[in-house]
Design a protein around this motif. Structure first.
Motif, PDB file in Angstrom:
ATOM      1  N   ALA A 167       0.815  -1.214   0.000  1.00 59.87           N
ATOM      2  CA  ALA A 167       0.000   0.000   0.000  1.00 59.87           C
ATOM      3  C   ALA A 167       0.848   1.264   0.000  1.00 59.87           C
ATOM      4  O   ALA A 167       0.363   2.342  -0.339  1.00 59.87           O
ATOM      5  N   GLN A 168       2.117   1.139   0.367  1.00 57.04           N
ATOM      6  CA  GLN A 168       3.022   2.288   0.364  1.00 57.04           C
ATOM      7  C   GLN A 168       3.759   2.442  -0.960  1.00 57.04           C
ATOM      8  O   GLN A 168       4.598   3.325  -1.107  1.00 57.04           O
ATOM      9  N   GLY A 169       3.462   1.566  -1.918  1.00 55.69           N
ATOM     10  CA  GLY A 169       4.049   1.682  -3.241  1.00 55.69           C
ATOM     11  C   GLY A 169       5.377   0.973  -3.414  1.00 55.69           C
ATOM     12  O   GLY A 169       6.071   1.191  -4.403  1.00 55.69           O
ATOM     13  N   ARG A 170       5.742   0.096  -2.474  1.00 51.69           N
ATOM     14  CA  ARG A 170       7.005  -0.629  -2.585  1.00 51.69           C
ATOM     15  C   ARG A 170       6.913  -1.701  -3.674  1.00 51.69           C
ATOM     16  O   ARG A 170       5.861  -2.292  -3.901  1.00 51.69           O
ATOM     17  N   THR A 171       8.027  -1.981  -4.307  1.00 48.95           N
ATOM     18  CA  THR A 171       8.090  -3.066  -5.281  1.00 48.95           C
ATOM     19  C   THR A 171       8.260  -4.393  -4.552  1.00 48.95           C
ATOM     20  O   THR A 171       8.598  -4.433  -3.359  1.00 48.95           O
ATOM     21  N   ASN A 172       8.064  -5.498  -5.285  1.00 40.60           N
ATOM     22  CA  ASN A 172       8.245  -6.817  -4.675  1.00 40.60           C
ATOM     23  C   ASN A 172       9.662  -6.994  -4.143  1.00 40.60           C
ATOM     24  O   ASN A 172       9.872  -7.571  -3.076  1.00 40.60           O
ATOM     25  N   SER A 177      13.331  -7.483   0.503  1.00 41.94           N
ATOM     26  CA  SER A 177      14.499  -7.049   1.264  1.00 41.94           C
ATOM     27  C   SER A 177      14.102  -6.586   2.658  1.00 41.94           C
ATOM     28  O   SER A 177      14.787  -6.884   3.654  1.00 41.94           O
ATOM     29  N   GLU A 178      12.986  -5.869   2.740  1.00 44.02           N
ATOM     30  CA  GLU A 178      12.530  -5.324   4.028  1.00 44.02           C
ATOM     31  C   GLU A 178      12.105  -6.421   4.995  1.00 44.02           C
ATOM     32  O   GLU A 178      12.352  -6.330   6.201  1.00 44.02           O
ATOM     33  N   LEU A 179      11.477  -7.483   4.471  1.00 43.62           N
ATOM     34  CA  LEU A 179      10.949  -8.552   5.324  1.00 43.62           C
ATOM     35  C   LEU A 179      11.858  -9.782   5.385  1.00 43.62           C
ATOM     36  O   LEU A 179      11.503 -10.784   6.015  1.00 43.62           O
ATOM     37  N   TYR A 180      12.992  -9.714   4.692  1.00 44.60           N
ATOM     38  CA  TYR A 180      13.952 -10.824   4.672  1.00 44.60           C
ATOM     39  C   TYR A 180      13.331 -12.109   4.121  1.00 44.60           C
ATOM     40  O   TYR A 180      13.495 -13.199   4.688  1.00 44.60           O
ATOM     41  N   SER A 184       9.809 -14.165  -4.788  1.00 50.71           N
ATOM     42  CA  SER A 184       8.783 -15.148  -5.147  1.00 50.71           C
ATOM     43  C   SER A 184       7.827 -15.387  -3.982  1.00 50.71           C
ATOM     44  O   SER A 184       6.621 -15.618  -4.192  1.00 50.71           O
ATOM     45  N   THR A 185       8.339 -15.316  -2.746  1.00 52.78           N
ATOM     46  CA  THR A 185       7.475 -15.453  -1.576  1.00 52.78           C
ATOM     47  C   THR A 185       6.543 -14.248  -1.457  1.00 52.78           C
ATOM     48  O   THR A 185       5.358 -14.389  -1.116  1.00 52.78           O
ATOM     49  N   VAL A 186       7.064 -13.073  -1.766  1.00 50.41           N
ATOM     50  CA  VAL A 186       6.219 -11.872  -1.777  1.00 50.41           C
ATOM     51  C   VAL A 186       5.094 -12.040  -2.792  1.00 50.41           C
ATOM     52  O   VAL A 186       3.922 -11.751  -2.500  1.00 50.41           O
ATOM     53  N   LYS A 187       5.432 -12.514  -3.989  1.00 45.90           N
ATOM     54  CA  LYS A 187       4.422 -12.722  -5.027  1.00 45.90           C
ATOM     55  C   LYS A 187       3.364 -13.717  -4.572  1.00 45.90           C
ATOM     56  O   LYS A 187       2.172 -13.548  -4.861  1.00 45.90           O
ATOM     57  N   ALA A 188       3.785 -14.759  -3.864  1.00 44.17           N
ATOM     58  CA  ALA A 188       2.833 -15.763  -3.389  1.00 44.17           C
ATOM     59  C   ALA A 188       1.874 -15.153  -2.367  1.00 44.17           C
ATOM     60  O   ALA A 188       0.660 -15.394  -2.411  1.00 44.17           O
ATOM     61  N   HIS A 189       2.418 -14.350  -1.440  1.00 41.80           N
ATOM     62  CA  HIS A 189       1.559 -13.699  -0.443  1.00 41.80           C
ATOM     63  C   HIS A 189       0.619 -12.695  -1.116  1.00 41.80           C
ATOM     64  O   HIS A 189      -0.545 -12.567  -0.726  1.00 41.80           O
ATOM     65  N   LEU A 190       1.128 -11.989  -2.131  1.00 39.32           N
ATOM     66  CA  LEU A 190       0.299 -11.006  -2.831  1.00 39.32           C
ATOM     67  C   LEU A 190      -0.832 -11.706  -3.582  1.00 39.32           C
ATOM     68  O   LEU A 190      -1.972 -11.230  -3.596  1.00 39.32           O
ATOM     69  N   ALA A 191      -0.523 -12.844  -4.193  1.00 42.09           N
ATOM     70  CA  ALA A 191      -1.565 -13.613  -4.898  1.00 42.09           C
ATOM     71  C   ALA A 191      -2.641 -14.069  -3.915  1.00 42.09           C
ATOM     72  O   ALA A 191      -3.847 -14.039  -4.229  1.00 42.09           O
TER      73      ALA A 191
END
Length: 215
Positions: A167-172, A177-180, A184-191
């Motif tokens: 929601a803050q406009g960050r890229t995947n 990097s922020e959540l360590y 691909s894990t970010v994409k899975a959570h976003l899906a």
């Protein structure tokens, strides 16, 4: 394969500038340029580009209606559309995003951000200019008159963590990097977030986060 882009803007100098900028990229090709929304719809149906880059304020048919016709909820094969405008708090931007636009940029965005938005749209992702994401969506959330929809399943703790930087406009990559975690894990959570929220893209996920006061 090059990403085929259709540009729509009523100012000839803007069309020319955007065409030159995008054609200079090794993997992007401008296949058409329209001076109004009606012509943009016609060319999109004729040329079948991969991405549309549309201004909002155009004669005959504005960018919102053109977006709705090419990417709205009733469209079976929506065209990924990035809105590009002069005004970062344009009153019509919310309508464009609701109509199905995949991203939102200002005309003073540099070549890097513009090409990033084109690639994101082509990849089924979405990008809103980080400089305006938070206050833009917050303003729209404040004006929301209907209660935000509820997720079909409760969000997990990790999904809530991913939701905020989206929601803050960050890229995947930035979120990873922020959540360590990995991109691909970010994409899975976003899906998973999109499925639970009934959202078509990360823009709608971001809007929901603001509507529910998570930002």
């Amino acid at each position: 394969m090059s990403i085929r882009v259709l540009i729509a803007d009523d100012q000839p100098i803007v069309r020319t500038g955007l065409t030159m900028l995008l054609d200079a990229q090794p993997d992007i090709e401008v296949v058409g340029a329209a001076a109004d929304g009606r012509e943009a719809v016609r060319l999109a149906l004729q040329l079948r580009p991969d991405v549309g880059l549309f201004d909002i304020r155009m004669p005959l048919m504005d960018g919102i209606e053109a977006t709705r016709r090419l990417a709205g909820p009733e469209v079976t094969d929506p065209l990924p559309i990035v809105i590009i405008t002069t005004f970062d708090l344009d009153e019509y931007v919310h309508g464009a995003l609701k109509a199905g636009a995949r991203g939102f940029l200002l005309k003073d965005a540099g070549p890097a951000l513009l090409t990033q938005a084109i690639h994101a749209a082509a990849d089924g992702d979405a990008l809103i200019a980080p400089s305006v994401t938070v206050r833009l969506l917050a303003a729209f959330a404040h004006a929301q008159t209907t209660p935000p929809r509820q997720p079909i399943e409760p969000l997990t703790a990790r999904e809530e963590e991913v939701l905020v930087p989206v929601a803050q406009g960050r890229t995947n990559s930035e979120i990873a990097s922020e959540l360590y975690i990995t991109p691909s894990t970010v994409k899975a959570h976003l899906a998973s977030l999109m499925r639970k929220l009934g959202a078509r893209n990360r823009v709608e996920v971001a809007m929901w986060a603001h509507e529910t006061g998570r930002i």
